[in-house]
Design an enzyme around this catalytic site. Sequence first.
Site, PDB file in Angstrom:
ATOM      1  N   PHE A 139       0.721  -0.973   0.111  1.00  0.00           N
ATOM      2  CA  PHE A 139      -0.119   0.045  -0.183  1.00  0.00           C
ATOM      3  C   PHE A 139       1.154   0.962  -0.044  1.00  0.00           C
ATOM      4  O   PHE A 139       1.991   1.363   0.735  1.00  0.00           O
ATOM      5  CB  PHE A 139      -0.918  -0.171   1.200  1.00  0.00           C
ATOM      6  CG  PHE A 139      -2.098   1.152   1.353  1.00  0.00           C
ATOM      7  CD1 PHE A 139      -3.367   1.165   0.474  1.00  0.00           C
ATOM      8  CD2 PHE A 139      -1.701   2.511   1.767  1.00  0.00           C
ATOM      9  CE1 PHE A 139      -3.962   1.885   0.090  1.00  0.00           C
ATOM     10  CE2 PHE A 139      -2.542   3.769   1.745  1.00  0.00           C
ATOM     11  CZ  PHE A 139      -3.931   3.105   0.376  1.00  0.00           C
ATOM     12  N   ASP A 224       9.382   2.516   1.108  1.00  0.00           N
ATOM     13  CA  ASP A 224       8.298   3.680   1.819  1.00  0.00           C
ATOM     14  C   ASP A 224       8.410   2.894   3.475  1.00  0.00           C
ATOM     15  O   ASP A 224       7.501   1.879   3.999  1.00  0.00           O
ATOM     16  CB  ASP A 224       6.825   3.058   0.919  1.00  0.00           C
ATOM     17  CG  ASP A 224       5.668   3.155   1.837  1.00  0.00           C
ATOM     18  OD1 ASP A 224       5.833   3.745   3.084  1.00  0.00           O
ATOM     19  OD2 ASP A 224       4.925   3.194   0.731  1.00  0.00           O
ATOM     20  N   LYS A 253       2.988   9.730   8.151  1.00  0.00           N
ATOM     21  CA  LYS A 253       2.086   9.715   9.897  1.00  0.00           C
ATOM     22  C   LYS A 253       2.743  10.375  10.376  1.00  0.00           C
ATOM     23  O   LYS A 253       2.321  11.228  10.975  1.00  0.00           O
ATOM     24  CB  LYS A 253       2.300   8.304   9.436  1.00  0.00           C
ATOM     25  CG  LYS A 253       1.315   7.519   8.630  1.00  0.00           C
ATOM     26  CD  LYS A 253       1.256   6.335   8.982  1.00  0.00           C
ATOM     27  CE  LYS A 253       0.136   5.913   8.061  1.00  0.00           C
ATOM     28  NZ  LYS A 253      -1.290   5.781   7.757  1.00  0.00           N
TER      29      LYS A 253
END
Length: 398
Positions: A139, A224, A253
């Site tokens: 993702f 990532d 995040k």
Amino acid sequence: MSVSSEWIARGEIHIAATYARFPLVAQRGEGCRLWDVDGKSYLDFLAGVAVNNLGHCHPRVVSALQKQAAELLHVSNFYHIPQQIELAELLCSNSFGDRVFFCNSGAEANEAAMKLVRKYSQQVHGKERFEVITALASFHGRTLGTISATGQDKVRVGFEPVVPGFRYVPFGDIGAMRAALNEHTCAVMLEPVQGEGGVNLPPEGYLRDVRALCDEHDMLLVFDEVQVGCGRTGTLFAYQHDGVEPDIMTLAKALAGGPPIGAAIFREKHAEILGPGSHGSTFGGNPLISAAGVAALKTLLEDGVLENCRAMGDYVRKRLEELRERYSFVTEVRGRGLILGMELSIEGAEIVKKCLAKGLLINCTVGKVLRFLPPLIVTKDEIDEAMGILDSVLQEYK
């Protein structure tokens, strides 16, 4: 009608229905706890999906935001920003990187990385070399570019045709990756630990093999770390567990302790690729967010947070393994640090709802994997409380 119900009814009129929201209307948070507008308390073992690594409203982050808000909220990236410079220095001095591009989210950071690998490869190898290999179950974001990179068909439904130039291989299978290479391949992009895909760890040596493959074919390697960076796995960055350095790393995040931020970190030799006019972000690395980032990163490095993450990660895993032994429908516990998954042989959505009703926030990914992402400051007592709630829910399925 409760206060929560009133807010939910109002939201359903004007808020886009892009989320299947739970019936919780948050009002305030402190540490590992969240309170709703009706005064109910919850143990937050989701942490804003790995955003609140330092817990809710960490004093150092709040203080930095308050101080900076009174001095300068925003200034264009046409000018130099001291707080942004300090945050970049901290990131580079504690990683493989030399340069940082700041933006507002993980998807934007991944877009920057994907633009960089294409531009670099086309400049070095020619325009026919533009494809990126990513992993199935990965993702990478919700923009048109990042859903094209994501190895899950469900995120692309209704948005076709997607951006060309991506090939997907099973995570952990170096043979499949080697077989997928062709004259168009320019880079590999992976999560060192897959979060949304079910908390999947790479086999021992896999990331080293990927690094070697990239070196062999002069391809760039992108990690990532949007979800697993900033201490989540017990080291500042997840790649440090495997002793493998990427060419580019993306963060978001938890980087600013709560406020929105994204970053792409890369090496000096790629700096000229993203030169003036090649990329940008209006709000990226502005004074307010960068001040929060400096405070959050210093807290991770100075306050024993990483050590606590490793110790409490071991303890959560131990408690989850105890539950696995007691319940036959729990098939596996896996993870690293404080990103942990409990795989079930039954659907997990109702378990999440029942935990919510009893005051524990977790979530379920890929249908049958309960995911636990508590703040890195979590204590043993809070873990015991959370595991007690989870145990009481699992008993209903015994």
